[in-house]
Design an enzyme around this catalytic site. Structure first.
Site, short mmCIF file in Angstrom:
data_model
loop_
_atom_site.label_atom_id
_atom_site.label_comp_id
_atom_site.label_asym_id
_atom_site.label_seq_id
_atom_site.Cartn_x
_atom_site.Cartn_y
_atom_site.Cartn_z
CG ASP A 183 -1.69 1.21 1.43
OD1 ASP A 183 -2.31 1.67 0.47
OD2 ASP A 183 -1.71 1.75 2.56
CG ASP A 185 -1.99 7.63 0.29
OD1 ASP A 185 -2.77 8.58 0.24
OD2 ASP A 185 -1.22 7.32 -0.65
#
Length: 406
Positions: A183, A185
């Site tokens: 991922d 953010d």
């Protein structure tokens, strides 16, 4: 009648101990069955087991013990000798690798881990130090217990002792090329890009509140994403380039990707954020595999809508499978890293799903968690040592960042 002689030599490490001992034993009709050695802070522990082709062998073993003791005395070393029958020898069994990260790692934590392994019917065959900073990382090789059982029981130990524990198979898959999907953010970077963009449009507080609820699994991701993107309507497209200067990589992100690229692993960034920002970040670190949402633009400004398919929870898991298939990497050699509800399918789909500084319910659902602020500690879970990282960097003229520096 004994079948195997086990000699353990210990004391201050010094050159030539193994050579001297094996040269001494070469005078006798024995052969080596097992040989292992460790040096811990200058203290040597050398173990060797020998057998003879023909029985009886008590006399040969007595002579071997005497010769070993004579040799050790010349080096001020200690010898422990014992004989066993072949039916006492360890038989092959499937092993697991249990990696423990602690900052600090307390004796009580290790006691909880080792007690849990024993209570589950397992046995620790080997212990290896992986790193001493920025966290203490230790690898236990465990046999005699299933992965599911040990993962379940050690997850409670990790929570109670505020440490991180990962349980993996120790087969050939551990040595092959892996796919690591991350991922972006609040995982690969410390920011939420949509909030940085929202700040430029005067709606940061409203967007941040929705983001927090979405990452906690309180809101449908696609619905919340469209709602937040709508608040960006009218923002000049130039803001997408400007926001790159505000982004802070998670400490260790650069070291992690540099090391993974160096050893030939495939790295991918899969984000519920925006390709216009994620792609330049990936390019800057040599990451070629990227999936993210695309913002719709008209007349040089954001329209408040999205263009193309949504990268949501299911799409992240799909991306993991597709990248693995593209590179011919079996799913048994995939690792996913994320922090929010949107990452759960990806974390569960991978052979090892790591919740990185994640929300509590994500931590509980993942295979393992890492709760240090350093993303490169994931390398320790892969069995890569801090020393190996620093030596590889030094060979390329790179100074490995201090643990205190991003």
């Amino acid at each position: 009648m004994t079948d195997v002689l086990i000699l353990t030599i210990s004391g201050k490490d010094q050159p030539g101990v193994t050579a001297g001992l094996t040269t001494t034993l070469s005078q006798l009709p024995v052969y080596i069955r097992q040989l292992e050695q460790i040096v811990l802070q200058g203290h040597l522990i050398l173990g060797i087991s020998v057998m003879t082709k023909d029985a009886p062998n008590e006399a040969t073993f007595a002579q071997a013990t005497e010769l070993a003791e004579q040799f050790a005395a010349t080096r001020n070393l200690h010898v422990d000798a014992r004989s066993i029958h072949t039916d006492e020898l360890s038989t092959w069994r499937e092993h697991l690798i249990v990696t423990v990260l602690g900052a600090p790692l307390l004796p009580s934590s290790v006691a909880s881990i080792t007690s849990t392994v024993a209570e589950a019917g397992g046995n620790i065959d080997r212990i290896r130090q992986v790193a001493s900073y920025p966290v203490t990382a230790v690898e236990f090789e465990v046999g005699g217990v299933s992965k599911a059982t040990l993962r379940d029981q050690l997850s409670a130990v990790a929570r109670e002792n505020q440490i991180d524990i990962a349980v993996q198979d120790s087969g050939l898959d551990r040595r092959g090329i892996h796919l690591i999907v991350m991922d972006v953010d609040s995982t690969f970077i410390q920011d939420e890009v949509i909030e940085l963009l929202a700040a430029r449009n005067g709606v940061e507080a409203q967007v941040a509140e929705i983001t927090a609820r979405a990452m906690n699994g309180e809101l449908d991701f696609e619905q919340s994403l469209r709602e937040r993107v709508a608040m960006l309507k009218g923002l000049p497209v130039s803001a997408l380039t400007e926001v790159l200067g505000d982004i802070t990589f998670t400490p260790g992100a650069k070291t992690l990707t540099r090391t993974l690229n160096r050893i030939g692993f495939q790295v991918a960034l899969v984000s519920g954020g925006f390709i216009e920002v994620v792609k330049p970040l990936a390019d800057s670190l040599g990451v070629t595999n990227v999936r993210a949402n695309k913002l719709a633009v008209a007349d040089g400004v954001l329209t408040g809508e999205l263009d193309g398919p949504i990268i949501d929870r299911q799409a992240k898991a799909t991306a993991l499978r597709e990248f693995a298939a593209h590179y011919g990497i079996p799913m048994s050699r995939t690792i996913a890293i994320g922090d929010g509800a949107n990452d759960l399918d990806m974390l569960n789909e991978a052979a090892l799903g790591i919740a990185f500084n994640a929300k509590p319910f994500v931590r509980d659902a993942a295979h393992a968690s890492v709760n240090t602020p350093y993303l490169d500690t994931v390398l320790y879970v892969l069995g890569i040592t801090r020393e190996q990282i620093e030596r590889s960097d030094a060979a390329e003229g790179i100074e490995t960042p201090s643990p205190a520096i991003p």
